[in-house]
Design a protein around this motif. Structure first.
Motif, PDB file in Angstrom:
ATOM      1  N   VAL A 166      45.905  -1.767  65.862  1.00  0.00           N
ATOM      2  CA  VAL A 166      46.318  -0.377  66.071  1.00  0.00           C
ATOM      3  C   VAL A 166      46.003   0.453  64.818  1.00  0.00           C
ATOM      4  O   VAL A 166      45.460   1.556  64.894  1.00  0.00           O
ATOM      5  CB  VAL A 166      47.840  -0.316  66.396  1.00  0.00           C
TER       6      VAL A 166
ATOM      7  N   LEU B 274      43.393   3.597  64.585  1.00  0.00           N
ATOM      8  CA  LEU B 274      43.937   4.910  64.238  1.00  0.00           C
ATOM      9  C   LEU B 274      43.375   5.449  62.926  1.00  0.00           C
ATOM     10  O   LEU B 274      43.023   6.621  62.822  1.00  0.00           O
ATOM     11  CB  LEU B 274      45.464   4.842  64.145  1.00  0.00           C
ATOM     12  N   PHE B 275      43.304   4.591  61.910  1.00  0.00           N
ATOM     13  CA  PHE B 275      42.988   5.096  60.568  1.00  0.00           C
ATOM     14  C   PHE B 275      41.582   4.756  60.080  1.00  0.00           C
ATOM     15  O   PHE B 275      41.067   5.402  59.180  1.00  0.00           O
ATOM     16  CB  PHE B 275      44.024   4.574  59.557  1.00  0.00           C
TER      17      PHE B 275
ATOM     18  N   PRO C 233      38.387   4.202  62.081  1.00  0.00           N
ATOM     19  CA  PRO C 233      37.589   4.020  63.298  1.00  0.00           C
ATOM     20  C   PRO C 233      36.184   3.462  63.037  1.00  0.00           C
ATOM     21  O   PRO C 233      35.564   2.937  63.945  1.00  0.00           O
ATOM     22  CB  PRO C 233      37.518   5.437  63.886  1.00  0.00           C
TER      23      PRO C 233
END
Lengths: 307, 244
Positions: free
Chosen positions: A286, A290-291, A293
């Protein structure tokens, strides 16, 4: 291409240091040798998966099927037909290519979710076959295979040599006109037709090459574990290839290699620390999506470019 | 010699007669422009010629050879290239790589043993980029180019395929005055220096009158008028369609 000369010198140093460290791994004991050998094979499978995903733009959710085809072919050739290591390995490569050609032919006319679901379905279908077919050992699989040289340490060097050679070939493909055609199809399949490319053929070529090297990883893994079970073809194993690739970075050739090592070491540490190790992996996934890519290596290279 | 010809080409979408019995030709070395109000069938005609859609009836000939119903990638090898209304390039490849992939494709050198930056291919690509004033931008990606340069890149990709005929679909759409002037220069250069036959779809009549040898006016899927720019400009049927 613009900063290639600078990147190559950086990459050359990093690769040389990496190879020296990998060559020294057996000095760090059996656990570390087994762990790094597994990481190398996972990385090879993920890199070959990424030829299809990052370079050709096709997300396969059933690529562990080809790992299984390579592995089962080698195991069957050795245990059922009494062939030697080399002959069995060659048969594993051939069967991976044949399965890649047939399944690829049926899948590459579709893209996006349809392609992903088709590959997932084929993977699950052959998992089912392996579980039910006694010839393949049923749910127990095939076990008790002799490891080459009878020592983990020497076999580790076989894995290292074949993995490095395979990665070198895959790298050369990505830097060839064929690799460029993969990227053109990924970027704009519609326009690719209007420069004379047969899009389905380009995709199929990528699919077959990708299958072959996933099969190579699977075949080598069987002799590392001296066994194979149907779970190697399960969709969760395919998802590992996807995860590892996203972790390292799908737009960088060495991204899946870096991802493969981070994943293997993270899983090893998490598994020894908690029975909820999958939760740790999930949280990392996750966070990456999210941070980061572009993946860890992709992010690092972008950061380096900005400096 | 007729470089490109359509004979009684027809394509209906349900009750809509998008292209209704169109026969046109473009002689070798000519620039022929296809004009008409929105919905006249211009882009559908280009789609039929370039193999994107198949006609209900009629034929298309390229250098005298029947190419009706052939796929776009087959037509490229026969010498037909196409550019698009909205610039259609490979976004994550550099400008140079955009041309290299086209050059490798048309040269039949797509192979795992052929380096993508093979010196012969790079030399050819750079020469073409220079013709289109894109050589200094060779290492940028299309995302970093202006709208005008992206359209030029689109044309450069088509030109790198060694075409006999190029189909240009609204090459000056949404361009500034300066970009239009550059593009007009490029279209003329295609004919005058690079010896390529051009079938142009264009809305800007100033551009059309400036570059065309002949003009074909379409209306409601049919040919309304054909002639030199002067003849078409004076044609009362054309005036009626355009001015009401």
């Amino acid at each position: 291409m613009q900063s290639e000369s600078e990147e190559v010198s950086f990459e050359q140093i990093a690769i040389a240091v990496g190879i020296i460290l990998l060559a020294l791994v057996p000095l760090a004991g059996r656990h570390m040798t087994h762990l790094v050998a597994s990481a190398l094979l996972l990385s090879l499978a993920a890199t070959s998966f990424n030829l299809l995903f990052g370079y050709t733009g096709l997300l396969s959710f059933g690529h562990a099927l080809f790992w299984g085809v390579g592995g089962y072919t080698l195991a069957v050739m050795m245990s059922r037909f009494g062939l030697g290591y080399v002959e069995s390995f060659v048969m594993a490569v051939i069967m991976s290519a044949v399965f890649g050609a047939v399944i690829g032919f049926l899948c590459v006319r579709h893209t996006r979710i349809y392609f992903a679901i088709l590959t997932l379905a084929f993977g699950q279908m052959f998992y089912g076959v392996a579980v039910k077919w006694d010839f393949l050992g049923g749910s127990d699989g095939i076990y008790g295979l002799p490891r080459p040289f009878n020592t983990l340490e020497l076999y580790y060097y076989v894995i290292l040599a074949i993995t490095l050679a395979s990665l070198f070939i895959l790298y050369k493909i990505t830097r060839s006109s064929l690799g460029l055609s993969f990227m053109a199809v990924r970027d704009n399949a519609f326009r690719a037709k209007f420069i004379g490319l047969d899009v389905s053929r380009v995709r199929l070529t990528s699919f077959i090459i990708s299958s072959i090297f996933s099969g190579v990883a699977g075949a080598l893994y069987v002799l590392l574990e001296t066994a194979i079970s149907p779970e190697t073809m399960l969709w969760t194993h395919s998802a590992e290839f996807v995860f590892v690739t996203l972790l390292g970075g799908p737009r960088v050739f060495l991204g899946p290699l870096v991802g493969g090592f981070i994943y293997s070491f993270l899983a090893d540490v998490a598994m020894s620390a908690t029975e909820y190790w999958l939760l740790v992996i999930g949280v990392v996934l996750v966070a990456i999506v999210l941070f980061f890519p572009h993946g860890v290596l992709g992010y690092f290279l972008k950061w380096r470019e900005k400096r | 010699m007729k470089a490109l010809e359509t004979r009684n080409l027809r394509k209906y979408f349900g009750n809509v007669r998008a292209v209704d019995g169109v026969s046109i030709h473009v002689d070798q070395g000519e620039i022929v422009s296809l004009v008409g109000p929105n919905g006249a069938g211009k882009t559908t005609l280009l789609n039929l010629i370039s193999g994107l859609i198949k006609p209900d009836s009629g034929e298309v000939y390229l250098m005298g050879e029947d190419i009706t119903g052939k796929s776009p990638n087959q037509l490229v090898s026969k010498g037909l290239a196409r550019c698009f209304q909205i610039s259609n390039v490979f976004e994550d490849l550099t400008v140079l790589e955009n041309l290299l992939v086209a050059i490798h494709s048309i040269s039949g050198t797509i192979s795992m043993t052929k380096r993508l930056d093979d010196s012969e291919a790079v030399e050819k690509a750079m020469k073409i980029l220079k013709e289109f004033n894109l050589d200094v931008k060779a290492h940028l990606t299309p995302k970093e180019l202006s709208h005008g340069d992206r359209k030029l890149l689109d044309v450069a990709i088509a030109y790198s395929l060694n075409p006999k005929v190029i189909l240009l679909d609204e090459p000056t759409a949404a361009m500034s005055y300066r970009e239009k002037k550059t593009t007009v220069g490029v279209i003329k250069k295609l004919r005058d220096q690079l010896r390529v036959t051009v079938l142009l779809v264009e809305h800007d009549l100033d551009v059309v009158y400036e570059v065309s040898d002949r003009i074909v006016v379409m209306h409601q899927g049919q040919i309304l008028s054909v002639g030199t720019p002067e003849e078409v400009r004076e044609d009362p049927k054309v005036k009626e369609v355009y001015l009401g």
